[in-house]
Design an enzyme around this catalytic site. Structure first.
Site, PDB file in Angstrom:
ATOM      1  N   HIS A 102       0.835  -1.213   0.000  1.00 58.16           N
ATOM      2  CA  HIS A 102       0.000   0.000   0.000  1.00 58.16           C
ATOM      3  C   HIS A 102       0.864   1.255   0.000  1.00 58.16           C
ATOM      4  O   HIS A 102       0.448   2.284   0.521  1.00 58.16           O
ATOM      5  CB  HIS A 102      -0.948   0.031   1.197  1.00 58.16           C
ATOM      6  CG  HIS A 102      -1.664  -1.264   1.435  1.00 58.16           C
ATOM      7  ND1 HIS A 102      -2.851  -1.578   0.830  1.00 58.16           N
ATOM      8  CD2 HIS A 102      -1.318  -2.346   2.175  1.00 58.16           C
ATOM      9  CE1 HIS A 102      -3.231  -2.791   1.209  1.00 58.16           C
ATOM     10  NE2 HIS A 102      -2.303  -3.289   2.019  1.00 58.16           N
ATOM     11  N   LYS A 121      17.652  20.285 -10.912  1.00 62.40           N
ATOM     12  CA  LYS A 121      16.902  19.069 -11.235  1.00 62.40           C
ATOM     13  C   LYS A 121      17.735  17.965 -11.887  1.00 62.40           C
ATOM     14  O   LYS A 121      18.685  18.215 -12.614  1.00 62.40           O
ATOM     15  CB  LYS A 121      15.725  19.405 -12.174  1.00 62.40           C
ATOM     16  CG  LYS A 121      14.657  20.270 -11.580  1.00 62.40           C
ATOM     17  CD  LYS A 121      14.057  19.730 -10.301  1.00 62.40           C
ATOM     18  CE  LYS A 121      13.097  18.590 -10.572  1.00 62.40           C
ATOM     19  NZ  LYS A 121      11.895  19.031 -11.273  1.00 62.40           N
TER      20      LYS A 121
END
Ligand code: ARG
Length: 468
Positions: free
Chosen positions: A164, A291
């Site tokens: 999950h 980035k």
């Protein structure tokens, strides 16, 4: 051929005064994409004409002449010297026949004896798929090899296993990586099953009902490397389940690649920081200088949509088609071609991503600090002392509740803290070690270091044979 009138007397013969109008040619001409089948259609033509000569269906001299020229065309096609760049024949089959006839003259007009484009295209498509699939399988091997290499590099690195998307239990990172090697192995198997079922030769089925000549279907099948001829001519020209099955294997493979890509994106994220992507497989941002983006993996994930789409498209095209051949079936090819191109991009992209990136063991250790990862282990420790599992689960649940109240992770508690909560935790120190927890899963399929090392050895042996 630029003028529609030139089509008169062409593939369709004398009952047509002119060629098809523009609208029909735009929608119907397939040469622009089925050119890809040229090599395999020529191979089919060569086997067919040899059989025609051997069976005395056409004069032997003509068969030899046609065969020799087809072989020359095949060599030229393979070398890239012969391509239908500016030709406007309807499809690759018409193109081959026209070029052949221009080169050998009258004899060329005998090639299409005892054959239809319906059994012809079914043959060429199968031959094409059979050979392209080998490229895909080779790339699967490479990706499996890269997964095994990384599993070896990260030997001993423990990370959380998630369910999950919540941290659940400690696991070896290598075990996680090798899970993908297993999935890819089943993908490989699915392609293998498909190839086995497709291993029957359509030639001789004619347009739909067979052909009124003494053809040697077994001989042609053998020459083309098929196990046998197909058993029913109508089935042969009407069905494309072999392509649908191939696309479904490709779609499942793509879904597996997509999940691996998603794991890579998570691992490389600022939240995980577990995987540092190499320059070769990451991109910067035109505005944010910090980035390092996983564009390659994202594209792999994204391209899954088109492959699944091609499967859906072909199934939808086939549903409701009456037997036998209908021109709708011409729609069977582009999705398959695009899927092959896509897989030959996505598989190497994932291989490169693994090969050019490094896992950070310190980041892995940080990930273990949250999520009360040893909770199950502690419950199992109580089970070892005779406590029924449900009660043990209850007791550890209580410990976790207290941890949460105090803002602590279970990993910050030691044996004495636990004994203070419950005397039965006496002797639990051994249950509070991540590596020990991993190593206790010591059975086939478990994550114990020994078992993962065994998996690595098994993969090495298997892949060494394939990649040799
Ligand atoms: N281009 C056609 C296809 O891919 C070849 C078969 C044409 N047959 C026909 N009966 N029109 O399906």
């Amino acid at each position: 051929m630029s003028n529609a009138d030139d089509k008169r007397g062409g593939l369709w013969g004398a009952r047509f005064d002119g060629g098809p109008g523009d609208a029909l040619r735009w929608i119907g001409d397939s040469l622009i994409f089925d050119e890809r089948l040229a090599e395999h259609d020529l191979i089919g033509c060569i086997a067919h004409v040899r059989m025609l000569g051997a069976q005395g269906i056409i004069p032997k001299g003509d068969a030899r002449k046609i065969g020799a020229e087809l072989k020359r065309m095949l060599r030229e096609v393979i070398k890239g010297e012969l391509r239908p760049i500016d030709d406007d024949d309807e499809d690759v089959h018409g193109w081959i026949e026209r070029v052949l006839t221009e080169r050998v003259g009258e004899a060329g007009a005998r090639l299409h004896t005892a054959r239809s484009r319906n059994d012809q295209v079914a043959t060429a498509f199968r031959l094409y798929l059979r050979s392209e699939t080998q490229l895909v399988l080779g790339e699967i091997d490479e990706l499996q090899d890269a997964l095994v290499d990384q599993a070896e590099n990260v030997r001993g690195v423990v990370v959380p296993a998630y369910t999950h998307l919540q941290r659940g239990q400690p696991v070896l990172l290598g075990h996680h990586l090798l899970a993908y090697a297993e999935m890819l192995e089943r993908d490989r198997g699915r392609f293998g099953d498909q190839l086995r079922r497709m291993d029957e030769c359509p030639l001789g089925s004619g347009a739909a009902t067979g052909v009124p000549y003494p053809v040697d279907r077994d001989g042609v099948a053998e020459e083309l490397g098929f196990a046998r001829p197909t058993a029913n001519s109508m089935d042969t020209v009407a069905d494309r389940d072999f392509a649908a099955e191939w696309l479904s294997a490709a779609a499942i493979l793509s879904v597996h690649l997509s999940r691996l890509a998603e794991d890579v994106c998570l691992w490389a994220s600022s939240e995980w920081r577990l995987l540092r992507l190499g320059d070769e497989v990451s991109t910067g941002s035109s505005i944010m200088p910090q980035k390092r983006n996983p564009d390659g993996a994202e594209l792999v994930r994204g391209k899954t949509g088109r492959v699944v789409g091609h499967l859906t498209a072909l199934l939808t095209t086939m549903k409701g088609l009456p037997l036998t051949y209908n021109r709708d079936l011409q729609e069977d090819k582009e999705g398959v071609f695009d899927t092959i191109d896509t897989l030959l991009d996505t598989l190497p992209m994932m291989t490169a991503t693994l090969a050019y990136s490094t896992f950070d063991a310190d980041a892995a250790a940080r990930l273990l600090e949250g999520g009360h990862l040893l909770a199950t282990e502690l419950a199992d420790f109580l089970v070892g002392k005779g406590v029924p599992f449900r009660h043990a689960h209850e007791a550890v649940g209580d410990v976790i509740r207290r941890c949460e109240e105090r803002g602590l992770d279970l990993s910050q508690l030691d044996e004495s803290d636990l004994i203070a909560l419950h005397p039965r935790f006496e002797g639990c120190a051994g249950a509070l070690d991540f590596r020990a927890a991993v190593d206790r899963r010591d059975h086939v399929g478990g994550t114990a270091s020994k078992r993962v090392a065994q998996q690595i050895r098994r993969w090495r042996r298997r892949l060494a044979k394939r990649l040799a």
